[in-house]
Design a protein around this motif. Sequence first.
Motif, PDB file in Angstrom:
ATOM      1  N   THR A  40       0.835  -1.198   0.000  1.00 33.41           N
ATOM      2  CA  THR A  40       0.000   0.000   0.000  1.00 33.41           C
ATOM      3  C   THR A  40       0.872   1.251   0.000  1.00 33.41           C
ATOM      4  OG1 THR A  40      -0.050   0.091   2.406  1.00 33.41           O
ATOM      5  CG2 THR A  40      -1.750  -1.251   1.332  1.00 33.41           C
ATOM      6  N   PRO A  41       0.306   2.407  -0.301  1.00 32.73           N
ATOM      7  CA  PRO A  41       1.079   3.647  -0.194  1.00 32.73           C
ATOM      8  C   PRO A  41       1.658   3.869   1.200  1.00 32.73           C
ATOM      9  CG  PRO A  41      -0.935   4.030  -1.426  1.00 32.73           C
ATOM     10  CD  PRO A  41      -1.024   2.634  -0.883  1.00 32.73           C
ATOM     11  N   THR A  42       0.954   3.413   2.232  1.00 36.68           N
ATOM     12  CA  THR A  42       1.464   3.576   3.592  1.00 36.68           C
ATOM     13  C   THR A  42       2.756   2.800   3.784  1.00 36.68           C
ATOM     14  OG1 THR A  42      -0.754   3.905   4.492  1.00 36.68           O
ATOM     15  CG2 THR A  42       0.956   3.238   6.030  1.00 36.68           C
ATOM     16  N   VAL A  43       2.739   1.521   3.396  1.00 35.98           N
ATOM     17  CA  VAL A  43       3.936   0.689   3.545  1.00 35.98           C
ATOM     18  C   VAL A  43       5.059   1.205   2.655  1.00 35.98           C
ATOM     19  CG1 VAL A  43       4.882  -1.621   3.235  1.00 35.98           C
ATOM     20  CG2 VAL A  43       2.604  -1.337   4.220  1.00 35.98           C
ATOM     21  N   GLY A  44       4.731   1.513   1.394  1.00 31.54           N
ATOM     22  CA  GLY A  44       5.752   1.991   0.467  1.00 31.54           C
ATOM     23  C   GLY A  44       6.373   3.295   0.913  1.00 31.54           C
ATOM     24  N   GLY A  45       5.544   4.263   1.304  1.00 34.15           N
ATOM     25  CA  GLY A  45       6.060   5.544   1.757  1.00 34.15           C
ATOM     26  C   GLY A  45       6.879   5.422   3.027  1.00 34.15           C
ATOM     27  N   THR A  46       6.434   4.567   3.950  1.00 35.31           N
ATOM     28  CA  THR A  46       7.167   4.379   5.203  1.00 35.31           C
ATOM     29  C   THR A  46       8.540   3.778   4.943  1.00 35.31           C
ATOM     30  OG1 THR A  46       5.090   4.047   6.400  1.00 35.31           O
ATOM     31  CG2 THR A  46       7.099   3.309   7.479  1.00 35.31           C
ATOM     32  N   VAL A  47       8.588   2.770   4.085  1.00 35.36           N
ATOM     33  CA  VAL A  47       9.875   2.140   3.773  1.00 35.36           C
ATOM     34  C   VAL A  47      10.805   3.130   3.079  1.00 35.36           C
ATOM     35  CG1 VAL A  47      10.989   0.306   2.456  1.00 35.36           C
ATOM     36  CG2 VAL A  47       8.905  -0.180   3.729  1.00 35.36           C
ATOM     37  N   MET A  48      10.264   3.982   2.193  1.00 37.13           N
ATOM     38  CA  MET A  48      11.098   5.002   1.550  1.00 37.13           C
ATOM     39  C   MET A  48      11.667   5.963   2.583  1.00 37.13           C
ATOM     40  SD  MET A  48       8.880   5.824  -1.881  1.00 37.13           S
ATOM     41  CE  MET A  48       9.985   7.113  -2.458  1.00 37.13           C
ATOM     42  N   MET A  49      10.856   6.367   3.555  1.00 36.79           N
ATOM     43  CA  MET A  49      11.345   7.250   4.608  1.00 36.79           C
ATOM     44  C   MET A  49      12.445   6.571   5.429  1.00 36.79           C
ATOM     45  SD  MET A  49       7.626   8.725   5.788  1.00 36.79           S
ATOM     46  CE  MET A  49       8.223   9.518   7.277  1.00 36.79           C
ATOM     47  N   ILE A  50      12.247   5.279   5.718  1.00 35.05           N
ATOM     48  CA  ILE A  50      13.252   4.552   6.496  1.00 35.05           C
ATOM     49  C   ILE A  50      14.538   4.384   5.701  1.00 35.05           C
ATOM     50  CG2 ILE A  50      13.757   2.342   7.621  1.00 35.05           C
ATOM     51  CD1 ILE A  50      10.735   2.101   8.173  1.00 35.05           C
ATOM     52  N   LEU A  51      14.412   4.188   4.387  1.00 35.98           N
ATOM     53  CA  LEU A  51      15.593   4.075   3.550  1.00 35.98           C
ATOM     54  C   LEU A  51      16.454   5.340   3.619  1.00 35.98           C
ATOM     55  CD1 LEU A  51      14.166   2.272   0.401  1.00 35.98           C
ATOM     56  CD2 LEU A  51      15.960   1.412   1.905  1.00 35.98           C
ATOM     57  N   SER A  52      15.793   6.495   3.788  1.00 36.11           N
ATOM     58  CA  SER A  52      16.564   7.739   3.928  1.00 36.11           C
ATOM     59  C   SER A  52      17.438   7.698   5.178  1.00 36.11           C
ATOM     60  CB  SER A  52      15.621   8.946   3.972  1.00 36.11           C
ATOM     61  OG  SER A  52      14.899   8.993   5.190  1.00 36.11           O
ATOM     62  N   ILE A  53      16.962   7.016   6.228  1.00 35.16           N
ATOM     63  CA  ILE A  53      17.752   6.877   7.453  1.00 35.16           C
ATOM     64  C   ILE A  53      18.975   6.005   7.197  1.00 35.16           C
ATOM     65  CG2 ILE A  53      17.750   6.046   9.832  1.00 35.16           C
ATOM     66  CD1 ILE A  53      14.751   6.495   9.894  1.00 35.16           C
ATOM     67  N   THR A  54      18.750   4.857   6.544  1.00 35.88           N
ATOM     68  CA  THR A  54      19.866   3.948   6.292  1.00 35.88           C
ATOM     69  C   THR A  54      20.887   4.584   5.345  1.00 35.88           C
ATOM     70  OG1 THR A  54      18.640   2.880   4.491  1.00 35.88           O
ATOM     71  CG2 THR A  54      18.427   1.928   6.674  1.00 35.88           C
ATOM     72  N   LEU A  55      20.401   5.339   4.354  1.00 40.67           N
ATOM     73  CA  LEU A  55      21.320   6.034   3.451  1.00 40.67           C
ATOM     74  C   LEU A  55      22.066   7.135   4.188  1.00 40.67           C
ATOM     75  CD1 LEU A  55      22.326   6.169   0.556  1.00 40.67           C
ATOM     76  CD2 LEU A  55      20.466   7.743   0.033  1.00 40.67           C
ATOM     77  N   ALA A  56      21.396   7.796   5.126  1.00 38.18           N
ATOM     78  CA  ALA A  56      22.054   8.847   5.907  1.00 38.18           C
ATOM     79  C   ALA A  56      23.210   8.286   6.726  1.00 38.18           C
ATOM     80  CB  ALA A  56      21.041   9.522   6.827  1.00 38.18           C
ATOM     81  N   SER A  57      23.068   7.027   7.190  1.00 35.98           N
ATOM     82  CA  SER A  57      24.163   6.424   7.961  1.00 35.98           C
ATOM     83  C   SER A  57      25.410   6.273   7.090  1.00 35.98           C
ATOM     84  CB  SER A  57      23.734   5.065   8.522  1.00 35.98           C
ATOM     85  OG  SER A  57      23.472   4.142   7.482  1.00 35.98           O
ATOM     86  N   VAL A  58      25.209   5.964   5.800  1.00 38.63           N
ATOM     87  CA  VAL A  58      26.344   5.891   4.871  1.00 38.63           C
ATOM     88  C   VAL A  58      26.946   7.277   4.659  1.00 38.63           C
ATOM     89  CG1 VAL A  58      27.035   5.334   2.509  1.00 38.63           C
ATOM     90  CG2 VAL A  58      25.424   3.861   3.713  1.00 38.63           C
ATOM     91  N   VAL A  59      26.090   8.288   4.513  1.00 38.36           N
ATOM     92  CA  VAL A  59      26.564   9.657   4.319  1.00 38.36           C
ATOM     93  C   VAL A  59      27.416  10.100   5.499  1.00 38.36           C
ATOM     94  CG1 VAL A  59      25.840  12.059   4.113  1.00 38.36           C
ATOM     95  CG2 VAL A  59      24.631  10.291   2.836  1.00 38.36           C
ATOM     96  N   PHE A  60      26.949   9.813   6.711  1.00 39.93           N
ATOM     97  CA  PHE A  60      27.707  10.196   7.901  1.00 39.93           C
ATOM     98  C   PHE A  60      29.071   9.503   7.926  1.00 39.93           C
ATOM     99  CE2 PHE A  60      23.359  10.753  10.110  1.00 39.93           C
ATOM    100  CZ  PHE A  60      23.226  12.000   9.540  1.00 39.93           C
ATOM    101  N   HIS A  61      29.082   8.221   7.497  1.00 42.58           N
ATOM    102  CA  HIS A  61      30.343   7.482   7.478  1.00 42.58           C
ATOM    103  C   HIS A  61      31.309   8.096   6.464  1.00 42.58           C
ATOM    104  CE1 HIS A  61      33.103   4.065   7.622  1.00 42.58           C
ATOM    105  NE2 HIS A  61      33.085   4.053   6.283  1.00 42.58           N
ATOM    106  N   LEU A  62      30.808   8.413   5.263  1.00 42.57           N
ATOM    107  CA  LEU A  62      31.648   9.027   4.235  1.00 42.57           C
ATOM    108  C   LEU A  62      32.178  10.389   4.691  1.00 42.57           C
ATOM    109  CD1 LEU A  62      29.757   8.283   0.896  1.00 42.57           C
ATOM    110  CD2 LEU A  62      32.047   7.517   1.505  1.00 42.57           C
ATOM    111  N   LEU A  63      31.304  11.155   5.330  1.00 45.54           N
ATOM    112  CA  LEU A  63      31.707  12.478   5.800  1.00 45.54           C
ATOM    113  C   LEU A  63      32.781  12.370   6.882  1.00 45.54           C
ATOM    114  CD1 LEU A  63      31.078  15.452   5.333  1.00 45.54           C
ATOM    115  CD2 LEU A  63      29.338  15.313   7.134  1.00 45.54           C
TER     116      LEU A  63
END
Length: 580
Positions: A135-158
């Motif tokens: 559903t849009p709820t599940v899809g949107g929530t997972v996309m938001m969570i993916l931003s968190i996991t990607l941010a962890s990579v950004v912090f590591h690179l920085l």
Amino acid sequence: MATANQNPRYEAHENPPLLTTIGYGFQFSLIASAALLVTPVIVARVSGMDESYLIWMVFASLVVVGISTLIQVKRIGPVGSGALLPMYTAAFAIPFCITAVSDGGPGTLMALVVVSAITQLAISKWLFILRKIITPTVGGTVMMILSITLASVVFHLLEETSKAEPIKGPAVALITLVVVAGLTLRGSAILRLWGPVVGIVVGCLASVALGVYDFGLVTRAPWVGLPREIPAFDLNMGIPFWTLLPSFLFLGVIISIQSNGEAIAQQRAAQRENQAVDFRRVQGALAGGGVTNLLAGLFGAVPNSIHPGSSAFAQTTGVASRRVGYVIGVIFIVVAFLPKLSGLLSTIPGAVMTGYLILVSGILLVDGARLIIQTESNRQKIVVAGVCFWLAAAFQFGLFTSPDLGALVNALLKSGITTGGLAAIIMVLYLEFTNPRSRRFESRLHVDSLPDLNEFVAKFADSRGWDDSMKARLSAVAEETLLTLAPLNLDGDEEETDGDRRLIVLASSEGTMADLEFIGSGNESNIEDKVRQLQQHDTVEPTEHDISLLLLRNFASSVRHQQYHDTDIITVRVAPPSAS
């Protein structure tokens, strides 16, 4: 009254002049190429692998993306969309790929990408069944969570950039971010398309000026050739595989959700006339994505998804021709065999990638939230998204201290996408199961089923406590929909239908509104389009076959027809007469 769109100048089946086609193919390839190799390069570097693995990942990613683009454009049987949908390396898969290679090796990543591909193929096959879960709820929530996991990579690179170059590294990252964000936020439509390319190029130039750009890989690479070494892809089915398996299953789901949205957006951008979405082509796009990642897994490359700028490119340029897609696919394959050129793309400094990925993670968060807010009217489901997002953030950044539950469970609890994604699915299913239960009716798709259908609708209305006027309206809608699915010919005899065709009707309610969902098969034309055409041409004398559609249009608040392979779903929303 809806009017035809002026764009596109060239629909999918139309062919621009050859030079125009080549020009637009090179334009999109340039737009995509600057960020295309960000994912494989970061995975190879951060996971601590040697240069031979980096060279292979770059080569494999380009070949897979090129072949997969050709598959999507061509549409081979049920695989592919038959539209201008170039493929792309999935940046949001970076954290999972790094963990897979670091903990289990390249063979573990290969196996997990294959699992993700199988998930996508299964979703494409049974998309009409899974529409209640994905559903849009599940899809949107997972996309938001993916931003968190990607941010962890950004912090590591920085952090790594700051250690290596305390002043120059962060300065390059800031310059890249400012340029990319400035063009994306305030630029024209053309500049927004070129924003990532311009930002990365400016960041690279700043790196050269500050002396932090390493051209070693480019100078050592030949002009033409293949990778000299193929990495050892030793399959490791140990704890790293099993702990990452749920994450890659979710990765398959989110790639399918992203592909679903991009395929729908591209259909709308590629048609001059306002038409209902053909979900058979959406299924083809999802199946094409599954085949793409099956190839990626076999080549040992990173996962791929449909390029997020596909529909924007068609809207901006007015070109949605499949011929342009062929040019794009061939360009990617050719670049794979030009090591100096691909090496130049793969030596982009980590500081530049950091600036680019900061914007990507922010856009991912906003897009996920927008998907939920724009498509969900149910406040409880919006609350689910917020709770699961912060639950995922807490686990991802170790804000919860859990007891030692074993290596497998401990690793699962450290993944925000696993904990938050599972929580979202469980909570959405809880809301579905605790809603007033829908009623089900099944019969042969035949006009003789009408008395039984009317009886079913009457019992459904009684169970909701609705009055006779609402009951009569529901019966009228059910009758006209059935006559539309199993029409009579002009002599009054029923048209020949396959005796095996079945009709399933699901009746549910939301407040005072009723939803009747008719599930059948065999409809070549789209009823939603026909109803819209009747609305646009009220002055045209309707034919006898249009009478049922006219009555359906008058009785129903909305009519939606979703056509899948071997399955048609017609959803009719009915408001009480007093609300009309």
